[in-house]
Design an enzyme around this catalytic site. Structure first.
Site, mmCIF file in Angstrom:
data_model
loop_
_atom_site.group_PDB
_atom_site.id
_atom_site.type_symbol
_atom_site.label_atom_id
_atom_site.label_comp_id
_atom_site.label_asym_id
_atom_site.label_seq_id
_atom_site.Cartn_x
_atom_site.Cartn_y
_atom_site.Cartn_z
ATOM 1 N N ASP A 113 -10.013 3.030 -5.334
ATOM 2 C CA ASP A 113 -8.617 4.103 -4.477
ATOM 3 C C ASP A 113 -9.223 5.663 -5.252
ATOM 4 O O ASP A 113 -9.034 5.481 -6.296
ATOM 5 C CB ASP A 113 -7.595 3.822 -5.644
ATOM 6 C CG ASP A 113 -6.332 4.323 -4.142
ATOM 7 O OD1 ASP A 113 -6.137 5.162 -3.919
ATOM 8 O OD2 ASP A 113 -5.223 3.206 -4.485
ATOM 9 N N CYS B 55 0.816 -0.759 -0.086
ATOM 10 C CA CYS B 55 0.323 -0.195 -0.152
ATOM 11 C C CYS B 55 1.203 1.098 -0.155
ATOM 12 O O CYS B 55 1.405 1.854 0.999
ATOM 13 C CB CYS B 55 -0.865 0.096 0.930
ATOM 14 S SG CYS B 55 -2.086 1.397 1.431
ATOM 15 N N GLY B 56 1.429 2.136 -0.824
ATOM 16 C CA GLY B 56 1.781 3.275 -0.955
ATOM 17 C C GLY B 56 1.672 4.443 -0.673
ATOM 18 O O GLY B 56 2.208 5.270 0.224
ATOM 19 N N HIS B 57 -0.208 4.424 -0.726
ATOM 20 C CA HIS B 57 -0.378 5.752 -0.189
ATOM 21 C C HIS B 57 -0.582 5.650 1.086
ATOM 22 O O HIS B 57 -0.435 6.751 2.053
ATOM 23 C CB HIS B 57 -2.189 5.847 -0.688
ATOM 24 C CG HIS B 57 -2.642 4.999 -0.132
ATOM 25 N ND1 HIS B 57 -3.853 3.773 -0.126
ATOM 26 C CD2 HIS B 57 -3.478 5.506 1.264
ATOM 27 C CE1 HIS B 57 -4.448 3.563 0.847
ATOM 28 N NE2 HIS B 57 -4.481 4.698 1.850
ATOM 29 N N GLY C 50 -0.170 4.093 -4.847
ATOM 30 C CA GLY C 50 1.211 4.124 -4.600
ATOM 31 C C GLY C 50 1.467 2.614 -5.681
ATOM 32 O O GLY C 50 2.245 3.331 -6.113
#
Length: 336
Positions: free
Chosen positions: A252, A90-92, A257
Site C-alpha cells: 500500500d 478498503c479505507g483508501h 485506511g
C-alpha cells in the site's frame, strides 16, 4: 470485443479504479454474498484480472466494482479487488468513492459543508464524510466499522529473528510489528526487505486460531502486515509511519485506511491515544492520514472503537478498456 469503462483516483498515492459499466451481473442479496460469488466466478474474476494486471494495471493495482447496496440505508455497494482477489475492506478506496460520488452527482451534495456517502462493503456499512468548500471537495473522513484489538504480543519466529506481533481488526485482520524489531525502518530503500518480511509474517499467522473471525468466517485470515516506525508524539497525539503489505505481497502506497483503523484501536486500547487526540499516520512515500477514535461498545469486542480516518483522493484519469478476443496476452500478465 470486451469494453469496460472506468475512472481512476489515487488516495495518498494508492490507486483506486472504479468500474462504471461493462460488467456482467454479480449475483447475491448482500455485498458479502456478491464477494463470494465473484470469488467463485471465472467470468467476474476475468474482469478483475483484466483491470489489475499488466498492460492495463500493475502488481499493486486496486479498484472496485459498484454493486447494489444491501438495503435502502446505503447509497451503493462496492466489491474491492486487487492483484490477488477480493478484499473485505478498503479505507483508501472508500475515501476515493466518496469523492467520486459527490463530484459526479451520484450522491447529491451542497456546495458548502459535509455530505455523508454511505457504502455497503463486505465487512459492513461504512461512511465517507465528504467536505466541500465553494463546490470543491477539500477532504474526506472515512468512518469505518467497529475496530478492535484481537491479540497482543504474539511471539513469532521469522527469518529476521523472534518478534512480538499485535493483531487487530478494522474490517480486515492485520498483524502489526514495529520496524525496529525487524532491524528495519519504513523507508523506500528498505522496500524489498519490508515486502518480504511483511509477506512472511502474514502467511505465518494466516491460519492460526487467533486469525479466525468469531462471527463470520468470510472475514477470517490475516489480510496484511503493518510494519511501523514510532515517531513519538505531536501536541495532538502519536505520530507513526507505516508500510502495509497486504494480500500476497502487495504494498500500500497510502498509510492504509483500514490499517489505520487497526492502529487507532490498538493505540486507544493501550492508552497511548486518548479521546479527542489524533494519530498522525504517514506512509512509506510520505503521504498522510489523520486518525481519531470514537468509543463504542459492541458485545464481545473489548477495546472496540469507531475509527475516523481523514484523507483526500484525486482523480487521475478516465478510461475505456478493451479486450480483443484474439489477443494472445488475454486478460493480462504478472511479472512480480
Amino acid at each position: 470485443m470486451t469494453i469496460v469503462r472506468a475512472i481512476d483516483y489515487h488516495t495518498a498515492g494508492e490507486p483506486f479504479r472504479i468500474v462504471l459499466d461493462g460488467m456482467p451481473e454479480i449475483k447475491g442479496t448482500t455485498v458479502a454474498e456478491r464477494r463470494i460469488f465473484a470469488q467463485n466466478s471465472t467470468e467476474i474474476d476475468a474482469f478483475r484480472q483484466l483491470l489489475c494486471r499488466e498492460p492495463r494495471g500493475h502488481a499493486d493495482m486496486y479498484g472496485g466494482f459498484i454493486v447494489p447496496p444491501d438495503d435502502d440505508g446505503a447509497d451503493f455497494g462496492v466489491l474491492f479487488w486487487h492483484g490477488d482477489g477480493f478484499s473485505t475492506a478498503c479505507g483508501h478506496g472508500t475515501i476515493a468513492l466518496g469523492v467520486w460520488a459527490v463530484t459526479t452527482g451520484r450522491v447529491p451534495a451542497a456546495a458548502e459543508g459535509v455530505t455523508p456517502v454511505t457504502i455497503d462493503v463486505p465487512s459492513g456499512r461504512v461512511v465517507a464524510h465528504v467536505r466541500q468548500t465553494a463546490g470543491a471537495v477539500t477532504g474526506v473522513v472515512f468512518e469505518n466499522v467497529p475496530s478492535y484489538p484481537v491479540a497482543r504480543d504474539v511471539v513469532l519466529q521469522t527469518s529476521r529473528g523472534s518478534v512480538s506481533v499485535d493483531l487487530g481488526f478494522g474490517g480486515a485482520l492485520y498483524a502489526c510489528v514495529e520496524a525496529s524489531a525487524l532491524g528495519l525502518s519504513v523507508e523506500p530503500e528498505h522496500y524489498d526487505a519490508l515486502l518480504g518480511i511483511g509477506r512472511e509474517i502474514k502467511w505465518a499467522l494466516n491460519d492460526i486460531d487467533l486469525a479466525q473471525h468469531p462471527d463470520d468466517d468470510r472475514l477470517s485470515g490475516i489480510y496484511g502486515t503493518i510494519i511501523f516506525d514510532d515517531l513519538g508524539d505531536t501536541a495532538d497525539g502519536p505520530h507513526q509511519r507505516n508500510v502495509t503489505v497486504f494480500a500476497d505481497g502487495r504494498v500500500d502506497r497510502s498509510p492504509c485506511g483500514s490499517g489505520t483503523a487497526v492502529r487507532l484501536a490498538l493505540l486507544a486500547d493501550s492508552g497511548r491515544l486518548g479521546t479527542g487526540q489524533t494519530l498522525t499516520h504517514d506512509s512509506i512515500v510520505g503521504t498522510r492520514f489523520l486518525g481519531r477514535a470514537r468509543p463504542v461498545d459492541p458485545a464481545g469486542k473489548p477495546g472496540a472503537i469507531i475509527p475516523e480516518v481523514e484523507g483526500m483522493a484525486y482523480k487521475t484519469g478516465e478510461h475505456i478498456f478493451t479486450l480483443d478476443q484474439s489477443d494472445p496476452v488475454g486478460t493480462g500478465l504478472v511479472l512480480r
